[in-house]
Scaffold this active site. Structure first.
Site, PDB file in Angstrom:
ATOM      1  N   LYS A 160       0.875  -1.186   0.000  1.00 22.84           N
ATOM      2  CA  LYS A 160       0.000   0.000   0.000  1.00 22.84           C
ATOM      3  C   LYS A 160       0.903   1.225   0.000  1.00 22.84           C
ATOM      4  CE  LYS A 160      -4.390   1.072   0.081  1.00 22.84           C
ATOM      5  NZ  LYS A 160      -5.553   0.369  -0.461  1.00 22.84           N
ATOM      6  N   ASP A 200      -6.842   4.351  -4.723  1.00 24.93           N
ATOM      7  CA  ASP A 200      -7.539   4.194  -3.437  1.00 24.93           C
ATOM      8  C   ASP A 200      -8.178   5.557  -3.191  1.00 24.93           C
ATOM      9  OD1 ASP A 200      -7.986   2.401  -1.003  1.00 24.93           O
ATOM     10  OD2 ASP A 200      -7.160   4.155  -0.025  1.00 24.93           O
TER      11      ASP A 200
HETATM   12  P1  NDP Z   1     -13.665   7.461  -3.065  1.00 20.31           P
HETATM   13  O1  NDP Z   1     -12.679   8.526  -2.770  1.00 20.31           O
HETATM   14  O2  NDP Z   1     -14.131   7.255  -4.456  1.00 20.31           O
HETATM   15  O3  NDP Z   1     -14.992   7.672  -2.162  1.00 20.31           O
HETATM   16  C1  NDP Z   1     -14.908   7.794  -0.770  1.00 20.31           C
HETATM   17  C2  NDP Z   1     -16.268   8.206  -0.245  1.00 20.31           C
HETATM   18  O4  NDP Z   1     -16.216   8.264   1.182  1.00 20.31           O
HETATM   19  C3  NDP Z   1     -16.696   9.586  -0.702  1.00 20.31           C
HETATM   20  O5  NDP Z   1     -18.095   9.622  -0.767  1.00 20.31           O
HETATM   21  C4  NDP Z   1     -16.171  10.488   0.423  1.00 20.31           C
HETATM   22  O6  NDP Z   1     -16.833  11.738   0.504  1.00 20.31           O
HETATM   23  C5  NDP Z   1     -16.466   9.609   1.625  1.00 20.31           C
HETATM   24  N1  NDP Z   1     -15.576   9.905   2.744  1.00 20.31           N
HETATM   25  C6  NDP Z   1     -14.247  10.154   2.695  1.00 20.31           C
HETATM   26  N2  NDP Z   1     -13.765  10.395   3.928  1.00 20.31           N
HETATM   27  C7  NDP Z   1     -14.803  10.279   4.773  1.00 20.31           C
HETATM   28  C8  NDP Z   1     -14.948  10.429   6.176  1.00 20.31           C
HETATM   29  N3  NDP Z   1     -13.905  10.729   6.957  1.00 20.31           N
HETATM   30  N4  NDP Z   1     -16.185  10.246   6.709  1.00 20.31           N
HETATM   31  C9  NDP Z   1     -17.245   9.940   5.920  1.00 20.31           C
HETATM   32  N5  NDP Z   1     -17.167   9.798   4.578  1.00 20.31           N
HETATM   33  C10 NDP Z   1     -15.965   9.967   4.024  1.00 20.31           C
HETATM   34  O7  NDP Z   1     -13.035   6.115  -2.465  1.00 20.31           O
HETATM   35  P2  NDP Z   1     -13.389   4.620  -2.830  1.00 20.31           P
HETATM   36  O8  NDP Z   1     -14.850   4.489  -3.011  1.00 20.31           O
HETATM   37  O9  NDP Z   1     -12.474   4.172  -3.892  1.00 20.31           O
HETATM   38  O10 NDP Z   1     -12.920   3.869  -1.493  1.00 20.31           O
HETATM   39  C11 NDP Z   1     -13.761   3.817  -0.346  1.00 20.31           C
HETATM   40  C12 NDP Z   1     -13.214   2.807   0.637  1.00 20.31           C
HETATM   41  O11 NDP Z   1     -13.119   1.526   0.013  1.00 20.31           O
HETATM   42  C13 NDP Z   1     -11.814   3.090   1.196  1.00 20.31           C
HETATM   43  O12 NDP Z   1     -11.751   2.541   2.499  1.00 20.31           O
HETATM   44  C14 NDP Z   1     -10.915   2.245   0.290  1.00 20.31           C
HETATM   45  O13 NDP Z   1      -9.701   1.916   0.918  1.00 20.31           O
HETATM   46  C15 NDP Z   1     -11.791   1.022   0.113  1.00 20.31           C
HETATM   47  N6  NDP Z   1     -11.512   0.220  -1.061  1.00 20.31           N
HETATM   48  C16 NDP Z   1     -11.580   0.778  -2.312  1.00 20.31           C
HETATM   49  C17 NDP Z   1     -11.353  -0.020  -3.419  1.00 20.31           C
HETATM   50  C18 NDP Z   1     -11.502   0.512  -4.803  1.00 20.31           C
HETATM   51  O14 NDP Z   1     -11.371  -0.286  -5.758  1.00 20.31           O
HETATM   52  N7  NDP Z   1     -11.818   1.796  -5.003  1.00 20.31           N
HETATM   53  C19 NDP Z   1     -10.945  -1.429  -3.273  1.00 20.31           C
HETATM   54  C20 NDP Z   1     -11.014  -1.933  -1.924  1.00 20.31           C
HETATM   55  C21 NDP Z   1     -11.247  -1.109  -0.862  1.00 20.31           C
HETATM   56  P3  NDP Z   1     -16.229  13.023  -0.302  1.00 20.31           P
HETATM   57  O15 NDP Z   1     -16.545  12.768  -1.739  1.00 20.31           O
HETATM   58  O16 NDP Z   1     -16.956  14.176   0.284  1.00 20.31           O
HETATM   59  O17 NDP Z   1     -14.758  13.031  -0.014  1.00 20.31           O
END
Ligand code: NDP
Length: 486
Positions: A160, A200
């Site tokens: 990571k 990520d």
């Molecule tokens: P994105 O950046 O696309 O989306 C993240 C989402 O979570 C957004 O809606 C964001 O809001 C919100 N968010 C961010 N920080 C916070 C917080 N502190 N409290 C509440 N909401 C929050 O990320 P992903 O969807 O790609 O990833 C989401 C999770 O999934 C992470 O934990 C990542 O490690 C995990 N993951 C992702 C994978 C992938 O393929 N994308 C694979 C496996 C795991 P805003 O838009 O306002 O920032």
């Protein structure tokens, strides 16, 4: 100079280098508590050595605490200090990332890559660009990645990386300048057979493309060194959808195993990013209704069913380089019957639902949220994010009859399709959307049965946390044992 002032100066300058608790813990001899199991002893040693790495300690505890039945069955692991080796990254790289902003000012961020374990394949895991990034956070994510990648059945080790850079509010040119500087250093440490990063939080298609371009330029080679690439330069169809779809396939396979389905189910989702959007789309395709989603500004409730295409539109605006004032609140402009709630997105956990999918980030489903979910009839929690449920909330859910699907297995669809992207790049081929989605679906459904069967085999039927941890661990442990002390 009076002696007490000299002593004070010495103490102050010493404290600048090491805080005293930090120094004493690093010099601490190995913990040898009476009646401690092997896993308890290794956890105690980690807590003493890295007290400041809270997320890593949390993740390591969560895994190690469930491994004891497998460790009892394999005493050779303790004889060969296997746990002591698996909890230490093979390599941690840290570097400065200087870049120039739109005002012509030089900015400096800190970049990292944690190459945790390569026993079963090249290091594989995403890059996170977020101001909260620290070594401890990346060690947590890299550690989880080892077992997640093992569960996919594909040959991928765990890693990571990332930086404490915030792409929010930056122009496209600034994001490009940062990504190019980041890759100028990172390119020395990665390669298609060494370490293959991906996206990520804060790293989507735009950032991956800028980094890929810089790698190619410096190394003068076109290889699949990053996954999550654009479709015109080696990306895989269905990678964008993979984590969200995979999560829903995994949960659906559980529902099938108890003679149920998504049909007619009410679902709440935390987050509205990459994972959340495609989980929402797939739930709707399988007959369920997602009634809420969130972002960092608040949450939206739509009892008619969240429209994933509106979320996609907002998501793309957030990553356009012109994201000032863009938030999920804009959802109600397109869907006037929906209700927007300003504030903490954790409001979604208060709604009555059958299934909850935390898809935002770590530690965003707390004990009081778990209590509200149970009180309101929720029966399944599937983690789309990495470690979104706090340990006390996880325990509460499991003790109160909720089927709890840990992210290590349930969100493995993204890295799984990244593995398929690596295969396509190595073959110089592109598979169709249906081909990739079909492999994703069958591997995620198969993964559920591997996790379920392993839990049963070790006497803990229905404990999917234990099933995922033991199944993921055993493959890596066997490979490490075969490869000798290294
Ligand atoms: P994105 O950046 O696309 O989306 C993240 C989402 O979570 C957004 O809606 C964001 O809001 C919100 N968010 C961010 N920080 C916070 C917080 N502190 N409290 C509440 N909401 C929050 O990320 P992903 O969807 O790609 O990833 C989401 C999770 O999934 C992470 O934990 C990542 O490690 C995990 N993951 C992702 C994978 C992938 O393929 N994308 C694979 C496996 C795991 P805003 O838009 O306002 O920032």
């Amino acid at each position: 100079m009076p002696l007490h002032i000299l002593v004070m100066i010495c103490e102050l300058s010493f404290a600048n280098v090491f805080s005293l608790p930090e120094l004493s813990s690093r010099l601490m001899p190995p913990v040898r508590g009476e009646n401690m199991t092997y896993s308890e002893r290794v956890i105690a040693e980690l807590e003493a050595r890295y007290p400041e790495q809270l997320e890593f300690i949390q993740a390591a505890k969560e895994v190690l605490e469930t491994l004891q039945p497998a460790l009892d069955a394999h005493p050779e692991y303790e004889e060969n200090a296997l746990l002591e080796r698996i909890v230490e990254p093979e390599r941690v790289i840290m570097f400065r990332v200087p870049w120039v902003d739109d005002e012509g000012k030089v900015q400096v961020n800190r970049g990292y890559r944690v190459e945790f374990n390569s026993a079963i394949g090249p290091y594989k895991g995403g890059l996170r660009f977020n101001p909260t990034v620290t070594v401890g956070m990346l060690k947590f994510l890299g550690f989880e990645q080892i077992f997640k990648n093992s569960l996919t059945t594909l040959p991928m080790g765990g890693g990571k990386g990332g930086a404490d850079f915030d792409p929010k509010g930056k122009s496209n040119r600034e994001v490009m300048a940062f990504c190019q500087s980041f890759m100028t250093e990172l390119c020395r440490h990665i390669g298609p057979n060494t370490d293959v990063p991906a996206g990520d939080l804060g790293v989507g298609g735009r950032e991956v493309a800028y980094m890929f371009g810089q790698y190619k330029r410096i190394r003068n080679e076109w290889t699949g060194v990053l996954t999550g690439k654009g479709l015109t330069f080696g990306g895989s169809l269905a990678r964008t959808e993979a984590t969200g779809y995979g999560l829903v396939y995994f949960v659906d396979e559980y529902l099938k195993s108890i003679g149920d389905s998504f049909e007619g189910k009410k679902v709440v989702v935390h987050g509205s990013g990459n994972v959340a959007i495609y989980a929402i789309q797939k739930v709707a395709q399988l007959g369920g209704t997602v009634i809420a989603a969130s972002d960092t500004k608040g949450w939206v409730e739509d009892q008619e069913g969240i429209d994933y295409q509106v979320l996609e539109h907002i998501y793309n605006k957030k990553r356009s380089g012109h994201d000032q004032g863009v938030s999920l609140a804009m959802y109600v402009d397109e869907r006037p019957n929906a209700i927007w709630h300003d504030g903490d997105g954790r409001g979604v956990w208060q709604l009555p639902c059958d299934i909850a999918l935390p898809c935002a980030r770590e530690n965003t489903l707390h004990l009081e949220d778990a209590q509200a979910l149970v009180a309101n009839g929720c029966k399944v929690v599937g983690e789309g994010a990495n470690m979104p449920t706090t340990p006390d909330a996880t325990t509460y859910l499991m003790e109160n009859g909720v089927a709890f699907m840990p992210g290590k297995a349930a969100n493995a669809g993204g890295v799984l399709v990244s593995g398929l992207e690596m295969s396509q790049n190595a073959e110089h081929l592109s598979w169709t959307f249906e081909e990739v989605d079909g492999k994703l679906e069958s591997l995620m459904r198969g993964m559920f049965h591997n996790v379920d069967d392993t839990a049963r085999e070790y006497g803990h039927e229905g404990n999917f946390v234990m099933g995922a941890n033991i199944a993921g661990f055993l493959k890596v442990a066997e490979a490490m044992m075969a490869q000798g002390v290294c």
